[in-house]
Scaffold this active site. Structure first.
Site, mmCIF file in Angstrom:
data_model
loop_
_atom_site.group_PDB
_atom_site.id
_atom_site.type_symbol
_atom_site.label_atom_id
_atom_site.label_comp_id
_atom_site.label_asym_id
_atom_site.label_seq_id
_atom_site.Cartn_x
_atom_site.Cartn_y
_atom_site.Cartn_z
ATOM 1 N N PRO A 213 40.218 31.908 42.321
ATOM 2 C CA PRO A 213 41.141 31.017 43.028
ATOM 3 C C PRO A 213 41.833 30.071 42.055
ATOM 4 O O PRO A 213 41.222 29.618 41.091
ATOM 5 C CB PRO A 213 40.228 30.220 43.966
ATOM 6 C CG PRO A 213 38.968 31.001 44.051
ATOM 7 C CD PRO A 213 38.839 31.791 42.794
ATOM 8 N N GLU A 433 28.237 35.656 23.014
ATOM 9 C CA GLU A 433 29.185 36.746 23.261
ATOM 10 C C GLU A 433 29.503 37.501 21.975
ATOM 11 O O GLU A 433 29.653 38.718 21.984
ATOM 12 C CB GLU A 433 30.475 36.212 23.896
ATOM 13 C CG GLU A 433 30.289 35.542 25.258
ATOM 14 C CD GLU A 433 29.595 36.425 26.284
ATOM 15 O OE1 GLU A 433 29.766 37.656 26.245
ATOM 16 O OE2 GLU A 433 28.859 35.878 27.135
HETATM 17 P P1 ADP Z 1 45.799 31.438 43.758
HETATM 18 O O1 ADP Z 1 46.729 32.112 44.717
HETATM 19 O O2 ADP Z 1 45.474 32.303 42.576
HETATM 20 O O3 ADP Z 1 44.578 30.861 44.385
HETATM 21 P P2 ADP Z 1 47.940 29.532 43.581
HETATM 22 O O4 ADP Z 1 49.066 30.403 43.195
HETATM 23 O O5 ADP Z 1 47.845 29.177 45.010
HETATM 24 O O6 ADP Z 1 46.562 30.171 43.116
HETATM 25 O O7 ADP Z 1 47.952 28.217 42.676
HETATM 26 C C1 ADP Z 1 48.041 26.929 43.228
HETATM 27 C C2 ADP Z 1 48.979 26.062 42.438
HETATM 28 O O8 ADP Z 1 48.484 25.844 41.120
HETATM 29 C C3 ADP Z 1 50.345 26.668 42.226
HETATM 30 O O9 ADP Z 1 51.189 26.377 43.297
HETATM 31 C C4 ADP Z 1 50.808 26.011 40.939
HETATM 32 O O10 ADP Z 1 51.313 24.714 41.161
HETATM 33 C C5 ADP Z 1 49.531 25.874 40.158
HETATM 34 N N1 ADP Z 1 49.331 27.048 39.285
HETATM 35 C C6 ADP Z 1 48.319 27.954 39.384
HETATM 36 N N2 ADP Z 1 48.433 28.888 38.430
HETATM 37 C C7 ADP Z 1 49.543 28.598 37.721
HETATM 38 C C8 ADP Z 1 50.193 29.209 36.609
HETATM 39 N N3 ADP Z 1 49.702 30.326 36.051
HETATM 40 N N4 ADP Z 1 51.323 28.637 36.129
HETATM 41 C C9 ADP Z 1 51.807 27.529 36.690
HETATM 42 N N5 ADP Z 1 51.250 26.897 37.743
HETATM 43 C C10 ADP Z 1 50.117 27.415 38.254
HETATM 44 ZN ZN ZN Z 2 24.977 38.173 27.501
#
Ligand code: ADP
Ligand code: ZN
Length: 636
Positions: A213, A433
């Site tokens: 997540p 690791e």
């Molecule tokens: P997931 O769907 O993997 O649980 P989200 O896409 O809902 O995660 O991420 C929640 C928020 O966190 C996004 O709206 C963004 O603001 C920030 N975020 C998460 N990952 C990134 C990323 N790789 N680059 C920029 N912002 C990110």
């Molecule tokens: Zn190990």
């Protein structure tokens, strides 16, 4: 657009609706409640009615048999010659009264005065219905027209959302470059499907994003829709779980119908594992609603051609629990790993989220990235937002390191249960690791190293992957011994570098799984001095002596392998330090790069082993876990 402010108009309709709904109720209550308070001059009790009839002042009585209320026309005592109409509640059996009325020659009638209650109720319902229909259709029409305006279809908890424009671009997604590269193609599928169909290529229907997540899976899906300029439909699997049977399935049907109408477009299914778990298993032996929803999803995916411009992206952290039917060709046959960001990735994400904030020029994003190992993209976004809030609260012009410090503390407090790597813990994990990875690389019987990382992933603190490159599925004794040696490599490295007393419980799952391999070798495969016998280790059908012999042989194998691991690592002590330093710094090292470093430092030349693909990799190397491992080593 016909209305510049759909939100405002929605609110207006809402209040109108309340008014409309309230009106008939108020009226209904007012009209129907028989106000028969004792001292009301317009009412008569049954006794009073008798007296009045006796006195001969009653000229007429009209009875409503439904309400049992009689309208009594009485001579007004205060104004001679005038008549008044009073109400009286009669009994179920009024024979005596009727007699009296007859005797006194009072005009008597039974009139089913049309039931006001019923009329009001009916009227109210009709009114309500008309209002609901008009308002709903008005709202749907309006929001349908409003570009970029999210809307919900349906009133149940599980609904899907549609965004005409997500407004998210690839530039907004950082630190997950590999996934981005792989998904770039999906944008092209949506934009120019002809390019693929004209040469007979089948466009994939489903892509599965796998990652913890907060790593940016939803953001990524939105960016794909944004880059392609297509609508974004989204729904979450977890919302189906507590619903009535059939609702989930019909919701899925609606979703696909709407999507097809809006093609080309993208459907995003978050937490697909909630609905897509293996059928017929789990708590209570399966869940009707979930299975029906899953079946509907499978049907819908099969039902449309790959070329109709609808691409489905699903997200999960648990691809292992998914029903295999979901992963078949023509469904979610593409998997893209979305990894937690390493140092470089975190820096890039911080740069994205700092864009709209005022920062002190002294503030070093590099330093923040260094200190946030284990943070996801969502954690980093949250961190900068908290820092901005602290800044505003302190009436400062720009975010300084002081606010970032406080924000890191706050975000980490909320990350309970997650592992944040720092200082000694990170060093220990890195050596652990490296121990696995170096043995994988040096033992030629072992499958090649794919990747080694110290980034936490789920409950695993660090991970080392290798890719099986033999297809026949048969394992030689030498290879099994190499596997055990590799599994012992993590603990062996800790012992060498930190001393026997300092080793921690991080190797528990390594030890568990290597014991399984060793037992399997001894008890099933006849690969020990015990000879060529197979014993059912599950049912313990063998004698105590045999059991003791098995244990002894298992221990012997493990001891030999442990010694081998110690010997090899000890003789590469300098190389271990170099590799651990690099791993602490970069947090992830790809197999190729790792082999190159080993080649360079040892003077061997074996780095041109084929680079394995992630899709069919297994973490047969190591899973350094926080708690007891749930991971089981499977041989077929
Ligand atoms: P997931 O769907 O993997 O649980 P989200 O896409 O809902 O995660 O991420 C929640 C928020 O966190 C996004 O709206 C963004 O603001 C920030 N975020 C998460 N990952 C990134 C990323 N790789 N680059 C920029 N912002 C990110
Ligand atoms: Zn190990």
């Amino acid at each position: 657009m016909e209305n510049s402010s759909p939100v405002k108009s929605k609110r207006f309709y809402k209040s109108l609706w309340r008014l409309a709904a309230g009106l008939p109720i108020v009226l209904g209550v007012a009209w129907s409640t028989p106000v028969l308070a004792k001292n009301d001059p317009n009412t008569l009790t049954y006794g009073e009615l008798f007296k009045e009839v006796d006195r001969g002042v009653v000229s007429k009585l009209e009875l409503d048999p439904v309400t049992k209320i009689a309208k009594v026309t009485v001579a007004d005592a205060t104004a001679p010659g005038k008549m008044r109409i009073k109400e009286a509640v009669l009994l179920d059996d009024n024979a005596e009264l009727y007699n009296k009325l007859n005797n006194k020659n009072v005009e008597f009638s039974v009139q089913k005065s049309a039931d006001k209650n019923a009329i009001v109720g009916l009227l109210g319902n009709v009114l309500l219905l008309v209002f609901v229909i008009t308002i709903l259709s008005a709202i749907i029409r309006r929001s349908g027209n409003a570009g970029g305006q999210a809307m919900n279809f349906g009133k149940s908890r599980a609904r899907f959302q549609m965004q005409a424009k997500t407004g998210v671009m690839f530039d907004d997604v950082a630190g997950i470059e590999e996934a981005k590269e792989e998904l770039q193609e999906v944008v092209t599928f949506l934009q120019e499907p002809e390019r693929f169909t004209s040469v007979g290529a089948k466009i994939p229907k489903g892509v599965l994003l796998v990652g913890s997540p907060g790593t940016g899976k939803t953001l990524m899906a939105k960016a794909i829709a944004g880059e392609a300029g297509v609508p974004f439909f989204s729904i979450s699997g977890s919302e189906f779980v507590e619903m009535f049977v059939g609702v989930g399935a019909s919701r899925v049907r609606d979703l696909f119908k709407k999507a097809k109408e809006n093609a080309p477009c993208l459907i995003f299914i978050d937490e697909i594992d909630a609905v897509g778990r293996q059928r017929g298993v789990g708590i209570g032996g399966g869940n009707d609603e979930r299975e029906q929803t899953l079946n509907q999803l499978l049907t819908e995916m099969d039902g449309f051609e790959g070329n109709n411009g609808v691409i489905i992206i699903a997200a999960t952290n648990r691809p292992d629990v998914l029903d295999t039917a979901l992963l078949r060709p023509g469904r979610f046959d593409r998997q893209v790993q979305v990894d937690p960001p390493d140092y470089k990735g975190r820096l890039a994400i911080l740069q994205v989220h700092i864009r709209d904030k005022k920062v002190d020029p002294e503030l070093s994003l590099e330093a923040i990235a260094r200190r946030t190992t284990g943070f996801t993209g969502a954690d980093l976004a949250n961190l900068l937002n908290e820092a901005a809030i602290f800044t505003a609260r302190r009436h400062k012009e720009a975010i300084t390191i002081a606010e970032v410090d406080d924000a890191i503390d706050r975000v980490m407090a909320g990350m309970e249960g997650k592992v944040v790597m720092d200082g000694k813990f990170k060093r220990m994990t890195a050596y652990h690791e490296v121990g696995h990875a170096l043995l994988i690389t040096l033992l030629k019987e072992h499958d090649p190293l794919q990747k080694v990382t110290v980034l936490p992933r789920g409950r695993a603190i660090g991970l080392t992957w290798s890719t099986p490159n033999e297809e026949h599925g048969l394992e030689s004794r030498a290879k099994l011994m190499a596997m055990i040696t590799v599994k012992l490599g993590g603990r062996a490295a800790e012992e060498i570098v930190f001393g026997k007393d300092e080793v921690d419980s991080g190797a528990s799952s390594d030890i568990q799984s290597l014991t399984q391999i060793a037992r399997w070798m001894v008890a099933q495969m006849g690969m020990s001095e015990l000879g060529l016998v197979a014993m059912d280790t599950e049912r313990q059908e063998y004698s105590e002596t045999i059991a003791a012999q098995i244990d002894r042989e298992v221990r012997k194998i493990v001891k030999d392998c442990h010694q081998q691991a110690l010997d090899i690592l000890q003789s590469h002590r300098g190389l271990m330090d170099i590799l651990a330093e690099i791993l602490i710094d970069k947090e992830t090292i790809e197999g190729d790069e790792f082999r190159k470093i080993v080649d360079r430092e040892t003077g061997r030349n074996e780095s041109n082993q084929a680079k394995p693909a992630l899709a069919n990799s297994s973490n047969s190397g190591c899973t350094r876990k926080k708690a007891k491992a749930s991971w089981v080593f499977i041989f077929s």
